[in-house]
Motif scaffolding. Structure first.
Motif: not given
Length: 489
Positions: A306-316
């Motif tokens: 979930e954190r990977i997905e959230a940070e990936a979304s933020r990085m996007g």
């Protein structure tokens, strides 16, 4: 009243030249007048000495009778060889016993002069030293008189009018004023032309500097094509022009290197952002796929995914923002279509209410819809970023007011909140990229939310639309004001 001071160098030099010439002319004029007055007065004294006291001595024997013994050298009122207007008087003690003046025409004889008490005191005060003295007689006029002692203990006074001397001096003054005035006018005009011609190279340097000052030097490619014309390097103006051209060359080299560096940085940011979009999207997709695994997954692994997905979304989001800024910096044109800002404001506030239910939201709209030419998507992004910034930096329960109106041909959009305000040390750089200030967040807002690019995107999009954005902040009141030209569309 203060005289206006010349501001230009040409005017100052011309004025200085005229003033110096005026002082010189005045000195010459005064010296000539004084010298001529002294010379003519000396001649008058010499004439008095040559005349002697024959005329006042003749008064001593019986007074002056105008028609008696005219032409008699020894008779009463001897006027045969006296200049017209010659004055004679006999003074005994402090009393004038006789006073007469030679007639104004030849053969008219002498006429008695009725002297007043003031005139008698004036004549009695003349020292009998055989020297000339200027006196004023109310019965006559200004006279140059000479007094000597008579044989009977009296004082004999002879005088000649100073009117011819004064007339000559006044004539010289008038001629000098006319000649010097004309000379000053001609010299001033010729001096202005000469100074203008002499300073022509300096005027060219100033004109070149003015053209350079109007060039946009803040960003983009800059070519300082204007150069000061060549001048004689032995002169001061020539050295100034040469130094100015050398300085322009150095500035142009520095600006060219800066532009090349900015272009490389923009290209790198655009290329990196573009290349990062694919791996970031891939990471996010793999994280989402892993979370959809049907089998049992440990809670720690789920949390990590979930954190990977959230940070990936933020990085996007950050990559998209960087790519947008790179494109705006490169000067890529935005759409120029009619945009209903009123509808965008309503949609943006609706979205903000859903994202921040703990805040109080208010709208202040004009009665007529406000339309501007621009890019609807980018303008909506401006509204969303400003509202998100207000929500993230104010505690729950704060009131955020969004107002829109048309003022002087521009759409004025204001986002106001009653939060703690922007820290004074943050305000100067609040529109810079990756600028973060101390936050007082509402509950439920996670640390790390936001990229620090929101307000920089607001400023870049506003500038791309030909507008501007300003900040006015103090504790309890913070207002972001965006102005977009609202041409008729």
């Amino acid at each position: 009243m203060r005289l206006p001071r010349p501001h230009t160098l040409r005017a100052r030099l011309t004025a200085g030249l005229v003033v110096l010439l005026a002082v010189s002319c005045a000195a010459v004029g005064v010296a000539a007048v004084v010298e001529l007055n002294g010379f003519l007065t000396g001649r008058l004294d010499q004439q008095l000495r040559e005349t002697g006291v024959r005329f006042p001595a003749s008064l001593e024997h019986g007074g002056a009778r105008p028609s008696d013994h005219d032409g008699d050298e020894d008779g009463d009122g001897d006027t045969r060889r006296q200049t017209v207007g010659t004055f004679g008087a006999r003074v005994v003690g402090d009393t004038v016993t006789n006073a007469a003046v030679v007639g104004s025409t030849p053969g008219a004889g002498a006429r008695t002069v009725p002297l007043g008490a003031a005139d008698e005191r004036t004549l009695a005060a003349v020292p009998p030293d055989g020297k000339g003295h200027t006196v004023h007689l109310a019965a006559l006029d200004d006279y140059r008189v000479m007094a000597v002692r008579g044989r009977d203990g009296d004082v004999l006074v002879t005088g000649l009018p100073t009117e011819p001397v004064e007339a000559t001096v006044h004539r010289l003054e008038l001629v000098a004023a006319i000649v010097f005035g004309a000379a000053l006018a001609v010299a001033g005009f010729a001096g202005a032309l000469w100074v203008r011609w002499s300073l022509r190279p300096l005027s060219r340097v100033a004109a070149t500097a003015t053209r350079v000052s109007r060039l946009p030097l803040s960003s983009g490619e800059v070519e300082l094509w204007p150069r000061a014309p060549e001048a004689d390097p032995r002169s001061e103006v020539g050295r100034v022009a040469d130094a100015f051209n050398t300085m322009l060359g150095h500035v142009e080299d520095a600006l060219t290197k800066r532009h090349a560096s900015e272009e490389r940085l923009r290209s790198f940011a655009a290329d990196a952002s573009h290349e990062l979009r694919t791996p970031v999207a891939s990471i996010r997709g793999h994280a989402e796929l892993a979370l959809l695994h049907p089998g049992p997954v440990p809670q720690k692994v789920v949390r990590a995914l979930e954190r990977i997905e959230a940070e990936a979304s933020r990085m996007g989001e950050m990559v998209d923002d960087l790519l947008l800024l790179a494109r705006l910096d490169a000067g890529r044109p935005l759409e120029r279509l009619p945009v209903d800002l009123t509808r965008l404001v309503l949609d943006a506030v609706t979205d903000a209410q859903a994202a921040g239910p703990g805040h109080r939201w208010a709208l202040e709209l004009s009665e007529e819809p406000v339309t501007v030419p621009g890019d609807a998507h980018r303008l909506h992004q401006v509204l969303a970023n400003l509202l998100a910034n207000a929500r993230l930096h104010t505690p729950a329960g704060s009131t955020i007011t969004l107002s829109l109106e048309r003022v002087d041909g521009a759409a004025v959009l204001k986002v106001h909140d009653d939060g703690p305000g922007v820290a004074p040390d943050v305000r100067p750089r609040v529109f810079e990229r990756f600028s973060h200030g101390d936050r007082r967040r509402a509950e439920g807002v996670e640390s790390g939310t936001g990229t620090g690019l929101g307000l920089s995107i607001v400023a870049a999009v506003a500038e791309a639309h030909g507008g501007s954005v300003d900040l006015d902040s103090r504790p309890g009141s913070t207002t972001f004001t965006v102005r977009i030209p609202a041409d008729d569309v």
